[in-house]
Write an enzyme that holds these catalytic residues in place. Sequence first.
Site, short mmCIF file in Angstrom:
data_model
loop_
_atom_site.label_atom_id
_atom_site.label_comp_id
_atom_site.label_asym_id
_atom_site.label_seq_id
_atom_site.Cartn_x
_atom_site.Cartn_y
_atom_site.Cartn_z
NE ARG A 69 -2.34 -1.32 3.49
CZ ARG A 69 -1.72 -0.61 4.42
NH1 ARG A 69 -1.74 0.72 4.36
NH2 ARG A 69 -1.12 -1.19 5.43
CE1 TYR A 198 0.26 -5.85 -1.99
CE2 TYR A 198 -0.78 -3.87 -1.13
CZ TYR A 198 -0.29 -5.15 -0.92
OH TYR A 198 -0.35 -5.73 0.32
CE LYS A 207 -6.10 -3.81 4.81
NZ LYS A 207 -5.96 -4.26 6.17
CG HIS A 227 -6.45 -3.22 10.38
ND1 HIS A 227 -5.13 -2.82 10.41
CD2 HIS A 227 -6.48 -4.24 9.47
CE1 HIS A 227 -4.41 -3.54 9.57
NE2 HIS A 227 -5.20 -4.41 8.99
CB SER A 249 -0.25 -3.75 7.90
OG SER A 249 -1.41 -2.98 7.69
CB CYS A 251 1.47 -6.68 13.75
SG CYS A 251 2.65 -5.38 13.33
CG ASP A 278 -7.10 -7.29 7.13
OD1 ASP A 278 -6.09 -7.12 7.83
OD2 ASP A 278 -7.39 -6.56 6.18
NE ARG A 376 -0.02 -8.46 2.26
CZ ARG A 376 -0.47 -8.26 3.49
NH1 ARG A 376 -1.54 -8.89 3.92
NH2 ARG A 376 0.14 -7.40 4.31
P1 GTP Z 1 -2.10 -7.78 7.45
O1 GTP Z 1 -2.69 -8.78 6.52
O2 GTP Z 1 -1.01 -6.97 6.81
O3 GTP Z 1 -3.11 -6.89 8.10
O4 GTP Z 1 -1.26 -8.58 8.57
P2 GTP Z 1 -1.60 -9.54 9.79
O5 GTP Z 1 -1.77 -8.73 11.02
O6 GTP Z 1 -2.70 -10.47 9.46
O7 GTP Z 1 -0.22 -10.33 9.97
P3 GTP Z 1 0.15 -11.87 9.75
O8 GTP Z 1 -0.62 -12.79 10.68
O9 GTP Z 1 0.06 -12.18 8.32
O10 GTP Z 1 1.67 -11.90 10.21
C1 GTP Z 1 2.67 -11.13 9.61
C2 GTP Z 1 4.04 -11.70 9.90
O11 GTP Z 1 4.26 -11.83 11.30
C3 GTP Z 1 4.24 -13.10 9.30
O12 GTP Z 1 5.53 -13.18 8.78
C4 GTP Z 1 4.08 -14.01 10.49
O13 GTP Z 1 4.82 -15.21 10.32
C5 GTP Z 1 4.62 -13.16 11.64
N1 GTP Z 1 3.96 -13.50 12.92
C6 GTP Z 1 2.63 -13.68 13.13
N2 GTP Z 1 2.37 -14.01 14.42
C7 GTP Z 1 3.56 -14.03 15.06
C8 GTP Z 1 3.95 -14.29 16.42
O14 GTP Z 1 3.14 -14.57 17.30
N3 GTP Z 1 5.29 -14.20 16.70
C9 GTP Z 1 6.21 -13.89 15.74
N4 GTP Z 1 7.49 -13.82 16.10
N5 GTP Z 1 5.87 -13.64 14.45
C10 GTP Z 1 4.57 -13.70 14.11
C1 SPV Z 2 -2.67 -4.62 5.32
O1 SPV Z 2 -1.70 -4.02 4.81
O2 SPV Z 2 -3.10 -4.33 6.46
C2 SPV Z 2 -3.32 -5.73 4.61
C3 SPV Z 2 -2.93 -5.99 3.23
O3 SPV Z 2 -4.19 -6.37 5.16
S1 SPV Z 2 -3.66 -4.90 2.08
O4 SPV Z 2 -4.96 -5.43 1.71
O5 SPV Z 2 -2.77 -4.85 0.94
O6 SPV Z 2 -3.80 -3.59 2.68
MN MN Z 3 -4.64 -5.60 7.19
#
Ligand code: GTP
Ligand code: SPV
Ligand code: MN
Length: 591
Positions: A69, A198, A207, A227, A249, A251, A278, A376
């Site tokens: 983004r 993207y 979003k 979110h 994002s 996290c 999400d 992704r």
């Molecule tokens: P968006 O889709 O961007 O909103 O992200 P999200 O909050 O859904 O994050 P996601 O669960 O995809 O995790 C993002 C990254 O953090 C990945 O590389 C995961 O492997 C890593 N991750 C997720 N949970 C943990 C955790 O509990 N500990 C650690 N060390 N890494 C984590």
């Molecule tokens: C984020 O960035 O928080 C996402 C991926 O969930 S996107 O849909 O590209 O914003």
């Molecule tokens: Mn997100």
Amino acid sequence: MIKHKELQRWIKECAELCKPDRIVWCDGSEVEKIRLEKESFKTGELIELNQKKLPGCVYHRTSANDVARTEHLTYICTPNKRNAGPTNNWLPPQEGYRRAGEIFKNSMRGRTMYVIPFSMGPVGSPFSKVGVELSDSIYVVLNMKIMTRMGKPVLDYLEKTQATFTKCLHSKADLDVNRRLILHFPEDNAIWSVGSGYGGNVLLGKKCLSLRIGSYLGEKEGWLAEHMLIMGIEDPSGRVSYIAAAFPSACGKTNLAMLLPPEGLKRKGYRIWTVGDDIAWMRIDTDGKLWAVNPEYGLFGVAPGTNSKTNPNLMTAISKNTIYTNVLLKKDKTVWWEGGDGTIPKDGVNWQGKAWKPGQLDDNREPILAAHPNSRFTVPITQVPSVTNRIDHHHGVPISAIIFGGRRARLAPLVYESFNWQHGVFVGATMASERTAAQVGKQGEVRRDPMAMLPFCGYNMGDYFKHWLAMGKTMTPPPKIFNVNWFRRDDDGNFLWPGFGENLRVLEWIISRCKNEIEGVETPIGYLPHENDIDLTGLRMPRENMKKLLTINNKDWKQEAASISEFFKTFGNDLPKEMSHELKALEKRLG
Ligand code: GTP
Ligand code: SPV
Ligand code: MN
């Protein structure tokens, strides 16, 4: 042709601006999907993956300057700058339409304009919102089919009800970062996105509609667009408690929402139900409680770090009918990414479309990545083994706890509970996290990201805090609010907490607090667990780690309070007085 004057008129207007060669209405059928895939294999927009090993899966690369983004090109367009607030980029609507209009002009010559009707939330639910996206990208059509309820049922609904809808216009145009704009017109219920291909920039139901326009509508109509992931935690007695959690994002929302209980807890009888990963739309129902629905129908999740150990449920989900974006393409037409399953491939074609081998270095002697850090996959939520059976339930699920969290190497303990709703809103409003690859910008830098909504709040964030405060007053009782941090590190930079499935140990404490089953330790920042109250059965972790994870350093927190005070200044008079009261109270407790 569908009888809906407003829709017909708007499509005509957009076609006159973009000049597509033809207009195709999407019905969302499997036949249509296969036809579009075939078409895109010919042009190279998509690559067919190994159908034996990854049935129904396809591969896509975005251009190198279009992988996340672009917050600096994202605007809220309102007549009055105050309504966009200090955290958003702002343009007057006329100026927005003019600037983007120049880029949209003739942008679809030689291309097809797809009409993509979609519903965020179950079709026909009083809590759902309908949108129509016009796009010149097959990739967008195929993603929207997974991410939303898309196609004929939505058109039938529009025709039957003559309901209005969010007008979403998208064109890749020339994918030039200098001719890219993501514009929101809340007062026109319209979104214009141009110059990008993207995910978050172009899947306009996500979003743009569900968060930016959604939050704007939420304030007007008395609900919350957040979110947040939504998950159910079934305890040994069979009772399911639902929680909603906001992390910035990349996290950990997707990972938490479908965690597999670690052995020690599984034996007790815990089970997880995934509702959303999400976005949460939350409203107060007739019982006075907060109920949440996931308006989406798929996941657009981060690939790197995803493997059978960290997230077995997700690995199962993405083994079929998945769109992979910007990962490594292997010789056998399967895919890989950093932190993925199996040994590191010997070679492949990386996210930039270049021949790749492990160990290659770039000009700065940094390793060249196989997959982009923000690569992704797009997958139907129904393929997640832990998916809830309430996915189409109009009222959603009742929320017992709200959790905020982020990536903080220092400062924030593993978990703490706010003193009450107002304090909880302060905890959310002052969240900070290290920047990830999900947005363009300097990685690792700590920035404030209130409620994980900094990039997504469609109106003045001061008013958004007020709305949260007001919502708390109308619930009986409001959910408890917590903060978690899975990312605290030791002096050598290693994570102190194992994370992933083990996070259930912390959720267990949170649920026990919600049921008033367990005492907390009162500290200046909130209630913390007693060291022995987090069940570590079966987890090999040095005892002293737990101590470190639950340490509150008074000096660091005083610094934090000073930094919060600076942050609050950016809101000027728009900051609700309750937030400054909470800051004063925190300073006083810290001494
Ligand atoms: P968006 O889709 O961007 O909103 O992200 P999200 O909050 O859904 O994050 P996601 O669960 O995809 O995790 C993002 C990254 O953090 C990945 O590389 C995961 O492997 C890593 N991750 C997720 N949970 C943990 C955790 O509990 N500990 C650690 N060390 N890494 C984590
Ligand atoms: C984020 O960035 O928080 C996402 C991926 O969930 S996107 O849909 O590209 O914003
Ligand atoms: Mn997100």
